[in-house]
Design a protein around this motif. Structure first.
Motif, short mmCIF file in Angstrom:
data_model
loop_
_atom_site.label_atom_id
_atom_site.label_comp_id
_atom_site.label_asym_id
_atom_site.label_seq_id
_atom_site.Cartn_x
_atom_site.Cartn_y
_atom_site.Cartn_z
N THR A 19 -8.60 -105.70 4.78
CA THR A 19 -8.23 -104.40 5.35
C THR A 19 -6.84 -103.96 4.91
O THR A 19 -6.58 -102.76 4.76
CB THR A 19 -8.29 -104.42 6.89
OG1 THR A 19 -7.29 -105.29 7.42
CG2 THR A 19 -9.66 -104.86 7.38
N GLU A 97 -4.07 -103.41 17.68
CA GLU A 97 -3.89 -102.98 16.29
C GLU A 97 -4.97 -101.99 15.88
O GLU A 97 -4.69 -100.97 15.23
CB GLU A 97 -3.94 -104.21 15.37
CG GLU A 97 -3.85 -103.86 13.89
CD GLU A 97 -4.18 -105.02 12.99
OE1 GLU A 97 -4.71 -104.76 11.88
OE2 GLU A 97 -3.90 -106.18 13.36
N GLY A 98 -6.22 -102.28 16.25
CA GLY A 98 -7.31 -101.38 15.92
C GLY A 98 -7.14 -100.00 16.52
O GLY A 98 -7.44 -98.98 15.88
N LEU A 101 -4.61 -98.15 14.43
CA LEU A 101 -5.21 -97.71 13.18
C LEU A 101 -6.13 -96.51 13.43
O LEU A 101 -6.17 -95.57 12.63
CB LEU A 101 -6.00 -98.85 12.54
CG LEU A 101 -5.19 -99.96 11.88
CD1 LEU A 101 -6.11 -101.10 11.44
CD2 LEU A 101 -4.40 -99.43 10.69
N GLY A 102 -6.86 -96.56 14.54
CA GLY A 102 -7.71 -95.42 14.88
C GLY A 102 -6.90 -94.16 15.13
O GLY A 102 -7.31 -93.06 14.74
N VAL A 132 0.08 -96.07 11.39
CA VAL A 132 -0.43 -97.18 10.58
C VAL A 132 0.64 -98.27 10.44
O VAL A 132 0.34 -99.47 10.53
CB VAL A 132 -0.88 -96.67 9.20
CG1 VAL A 132 -1.32 -97.84 8.32
CG2 VAL A 132 -2.03 -95.68 9.35
N ALA A 135 0.76 -100.28 13.55
CA ALA A 135 -0.36 -101.23 13.57
C ALA A 135 -0.05 -102.45 12.72
O ALA A 135 -0.35 -103.59 13.10
CB ALA A 135 -1.63 -100.54 13.07
N ALA A 214 -10.57 -95.37 8.74
CA ALA A 214 -11.50 -95.70 9.82
C ALA A 214 -12.23 -97.01 9.56
O ALA A 214 -12.61 -97.71 10.51
CB ALA A 214 -12.50 -94.57 10.02
N CYS A 217 -10.04 -99.84 10.67
CA CYS A 217 -9.98 -99.71 12.12
C CYS A 217 -11.19 -100.35 12.77
O CYS A 217 -11.08 -101.16 13.70
CB CYS A 217 -9.87 -98.23 12.50
SG CYS A 217 -10.18 -97.88 14.25
N LEU A 221 -11.33 -103.74 15.12
CA LEU A 221 -11.86 -103.66 16.48
C LEU A 221 -13.05 -104.60 16.67
O LEU A 221 -13.17 -105.25 17.72
CB LEU A 221 -12.28 -102.22 16.79
CG LEU A 221 -11.14 -101.20 16.97
CD1 LEU A 221 -11.71 -99.80 17.14
CD2 LEU A 221 -10.27 -101.57 18.17
#
Length: 239
Positions: A19, A97-98, A101-102, A132, A135, A214, A217, A221
């Motif tokens: 990622t 973190e997710g 990012l979202g 970002v 994150a 996404a 993200c 998640l």
């Protein structure tokens, strides 16, 4: 409670490394040029930009640094507070973190970010960069606490060096060698490269930066939710 070492944790870290490649493809190719995870490169971009180097934005690099610092500090406080109550902090950290990012992906979609700025990055790019980078600040604290050897998830220099140092006829016993060590290092290097290729390819094919963001993200998640769903006795240990 800290994550229990093993193949499952190493696999999670390798996916996180993938990622990172995608995230930095968006950061460098669509938001900057700027880095959000690899702050060594970002600090150099900031230094170059401050001298007036063409095509670089000191504001973008500064926003990334600030977002990263905020994420690292808040992530450290959050994980330490959870750990102090003898609860699992790894899965909640991934979920946090997710979410960030979202937020970055939503900010990119709402602002209509669809490619590199024609001029130095503006306010709508800064919001995405900040989310970002925050994150990635959380990510770096998390991986620092986990301490999976050779898989820091946000850079590959050390893994590449260790991989080369562990090759037959070169192997240095002080850094470890053998199939297990070398396989982990190769996976880390390959994941970073593959993530960069995938992210850059998606952008070149016209996929919006919001959609590209996404994907990491959702992966983060899913990793967080999966880690949370597994009973603590199988995934964590005191310490």
């Amino acid at each position: 409670m800290k994550p229990r070492p093993g193949r499952a944790l190493t696999s999670i870290m390798v996916v996180l490394t993938l990622t990172t490649g995608m995230i930095e493809a968006v950061s460098f190719l669509a938001l900057g040029p700027v880095f959000t995870a690899m702050q060594t490169g970002n600090l150099l971009l900031l230094a170059f930009a401050l001298t007036g180097a063409a095509g670089l934005s000191p504001a973008a690099a500064g926003v990334s640094c600030a977002g990263f610092v905020a994420g690292a500090v808040l992530g450290s406080l959050f994980e330490s507070s959870v750990d102090a109550r003898e609860r699992r902090w790894f899965a909640p950290a991934l979920l946090a973190e997710g979410v960030l990012l979202g937020a970055g992906a939503l900010a990119a979609w709402h602002a209509g970010v669809d490619g590199p700025p024609a001029a130095p990055a503006g306010g709508h790019h800064f919001g995405v960069i900040a989310f970002v980078a925050a994150a990635m600040g959380v990510r770096n604290i998390t991986t620092l606490r986990v301490r999976v050897p050779d898989v820091p998830t946000t850079l590959s220099t050390r893994a590449l060096t260790a991989f080369l140092g562990g090759l037959p006829h070169v192997a240095d016993p002080r850094i470890g060698s053998g199939a297990r060590h070398e396989g982990r290092r190769f996976a880390s290097i390959g994941a970073m490269f593959a993530g960069g290729v995938l992210g850059a390819w998606m952008l070149r094919e016209g996929v919006g930066p919001a959609v590209v963001l996404a994907v990491p993200c959702l992966l983060v998640l899913l990793l967080g939710a999966g880690s949370w769903a597994v009973p603590a006795r199988r995934t964590s240990e005191p310490g």
